[in-house]
Enzyme design. Structure first.
Site, short mmCIF file in Angstrom:
data_model
loop_
_atom_site.label_atom_id
_atom_site.label_comp_id
_atom_site.label_asym_id
_atom_site.label_seq_id
_atom_site.Cartn_x
_atom_site.Cartn_y
_atom_site.Cartn_z
N SER A 291 0.84 -1.20 0.00
CA SER A 291 0.00 0.00 0.00
C SER A 291 0.87 1.25 0.00
CB SER A 291 -0.91 0.01 1.23
OG SER A 291 -0.15 0.23 2.41
N LYS A 292 0.23 2.38 -0.26
CA LYS A 292 0.94 3.67 -0.21
C LYS A 292 1.51 3.90 1.17
CE LYS A 292 0.29 8.64 -0.89
NZ LYS A 292 0.76 9.01 0.45
N ARG A 293 0.80 3.45 2.19
CA ARG A 293 1.26 3.63 3.56
C ARG A 293 2.61 2.95 3.79
NH1 ARG A 293 -2.98 1.96 5.59
NH2 ARG A 293 -4.07 3.95 5.71
N ASP A 296 5.26 5.23 2.35
CA ASP A 296 5.48 6.39 3.22
C ASP A 296 6.28 5.98 4.45
OD1 ASP A 296 4.02 7.91 1.47
OD2 ASP A 296 2.15 7.77 2.62
N SER A 316 1.95 12.86 -3.85
CA SER A 316 2.56 11.55 -3.61
C SER A 316 3.80 11.41 -4.48
CB SER A 316 1.57 10.43 -3.94
OG SER A 316 0.39 10.56 -3.18
#
Length: 535
Positions: A291-293, A296, A316
């Site tokens: 995921s994007k999380r 990050d 992003s």
């Protein structure tokens, strides 16, 4: 006995269908939704479709699945096409960027290629399913459905419950029409027959059998926005666009039995495409889908390009803006879930097209090893010419106030340092002293390398360097090493101090490579400056 006859009939029918499909032209499609940035998992799906199409001399289509108007994000469609163009994933038919521009063009005879522009096409197929009894109209409100869920544990709208609901199976036809005429909102649901084994042949996973009892009567159309859901639009579009193979993510595997049933309901089973469901991209650590999380948290992009969300203003990070080369991203992604026939790791796009096979796509999810992505970028960076990298380095130089540099000199210093970096922007840390003379000196380097006798050594070295007849590495090395030997100084003691004068720290390429770039005047100037600042 009948059971075995039915199974034999199924496999014979499937084998015949497979022969017919292989005789068709290979046509695959990538069909993203414009709901935000294109996830790197979607990029891999596009890549595998592209490789398969190119290997078989077929067509790669791109259509936009924008039936969910509530999730539409402005700019997402343009972003998707720009990302594929940057990566070299060519589109033969559908929507694509015009060459050399960001303008979108539609190419091909099977359009429109945005589902939102195909409403009238879908209407006739919704009607066909209703007329044939494979679908029905349902008027249940969200509140009524919620009440059912509260009253019945694990409620599912299916053969066991549909006759208790408010739909065209339980309401007289005249009343159904009256409700529609009155403007009451409704949906069209697919009528799944109970207790039937639905066979899905998957080119990666083999035979998948699902009993229809676990399938609900999926919504195919909503009157509220006059658009079909993914399931209907997907099947209709794939059929009309003559798609031969559907290569998509594993998350769509549970929907595949419904799609098979839809092909049968329309009478299209003989031209139904073959399915291949790709393994998930997994978190680098722990379990679950990438995921994007995760990006990050661990400091890596999960999108091909930087994305500016026009809905919420968020930005992003992207692979392109982080310094990745497109060929490195392609190579990295290709090996996340697929392997070649040998131990080869570095593949050009042409080599991937030649080698790629769905037979060697894994069933299991692939851990997203972002460190390996850096390794690939490092390898491809070394293959780029110094002149190419010099052009790519210009924005970084400009950001540090270096305008209109000598490009020959930039290429030269890149050649000395590129083996130490994974990304072009990292070159600044390795080369900044070539462009800006040190005004401060690294304390750790001074503590370890700048000795009590260093000022005296540097003063003497200045005299030696001023008298050098030719400013080249061979001459400098011979004269300076001869002087050090004659004085019985330690080579390391003198040369480490000299490096601090030129660089400001104990780092950088070979000392004579540095002096070659700086030239005689700048070298002498830096030694003099260091003597003033450090004594």
């Amino acid at each position: 006995m009948c059971k075995y006859l039915r199974m034999s009939f199924f496999y014979c029918t499937f084998a015949l269908a497979k022969v017919l499909i292989m005789e068709r032209r290979v046509r695959v499609r990538f069909a993203p939704s414009p709901t935000g940035a294109l996830h790197i998992g979607g990029v891999r799906t596009a890549l595998y479709n592209y490789l398969f199409a190119r290997q078989h001399g077929g067509d790669m289509l791109l259509r936009i699945e924008d039936t969910d108007s509530t999730r539409f994000v402005p700019g997402a469609e343009e972003y998707i096409l720009e990302a594929l163009d940057w990566l070299g994933i060519g589109i033969d038919e559908g929507l694509r960027q015009k060459k050399g521009t960001k303008e979108i063009e539609a190419v091909g005879s099977h359009g429109p290629y945005r589902q939102s522009e195909r409403r009238e096409i879908y209407h006739q197929y919704v009607k066909q399913l209703l007329d044939s009894g494979h679908a029905y109209i349902a008027f249940d409100t969200p509140e009524e459905l919620e009440a059912k869920r509260a009253a019945i544990p694990n409620f599912q709208y299916d053969a066991r419950t549909r006759m208790e609901m408010r739909n065209s199976l339980t309401i007289p036809a005249e009343e159904v029409q009256a409700l529609i005429d009155k403007g009451e909102k409704y949906v069209v649901r697919f009528k799944v027959e109970p207790n039937e084994d639905v066979h899905v042949h998957d080119l990666i996973r083999g035979e998948v059998v699902i009993n229809s009892n676990i399938l609900d009567d999926k919504v195919l159309y909503k009157s509220a926005d006059d658009l079909p859901t993914y399931h209907l639009a997907n099947i209709v579009d794939d059929h009309l666009m003559e798609i031969s193979h559907v290569i998509r993510g594993e998350e769509w595997l549970p929907s595949a039995p419904l799609h098979v049933l839809l092909y049968r309901a329309f009478g299209w089973q003989d031209t139904m495409p073959e399915f291949a469901h790709l393994p998930l991209l997994l978190k680098p650590d722990g379990n679950g889908k990438l995921s994007k999380r995760d990006g990050d948290r661990l400091g890596f992009p999960v999108f091909p390009l930087e994305f500016h969300n026009q809905k919420d203003g968020t930005v992003s990070s992207g692979y392109r803006e982080s310094g990745y080369l497109p060929e490195a991203v392609i190579n990295f992604l290709a090996l996340l879930g697929w392997h070649g026939t040998g131990d080869q790791e570095m593949y050009t796009m042409d080599e991937l097209i030649k080698e790629f096979s769905l037979d060697r796509v894994s069933k299991a999810g692939a851990k997203f090893d972002y460190e390996k992505g850096k390794w690939f970028n490092h390898q491809y960076l070394q293959l780029r010419s110094n002149e190419e990298l010099a052009q790519m380095f210009l924005p970084t130089l400009a950001a540090h106030g270096i305008e209109n540099p000598d490009m020959q000199m930039v290429a030269q210093v890149i050649g000395l340092t590129k083996d130490r970096v994974n990304f072009v922007p990292e070159l600044w840390e390795q080369t900044n002293f070539f462009f800006v003379a040190p005004t401060e000196y690294d304390e750790k380097s001074l503590a370890k390398r700048w000795k009590e006798d260093s000022p005296r050594h540097m003063t003497e070295l200045l005299e030696v360097l001023e008298g050098v007849p030719s400013w080249d590495a061979e001459t400098l090395d011979g004269i300076v090493m001869g002087w050090i030997a004659a004085k019985e100084y330690g080579v390391g003691i003198v040369m480490n101090a000299f490096r601090i004068c030129l660089v400001g720290a104990a780092r950088g390429p070979h000392i004579w490579a540095i002096t070659d770039v700086l030239g005689k005047d700048e070298t002498l100037k830096r030694v003099k400056t260091a003597l003033i600042r450090l004594t």
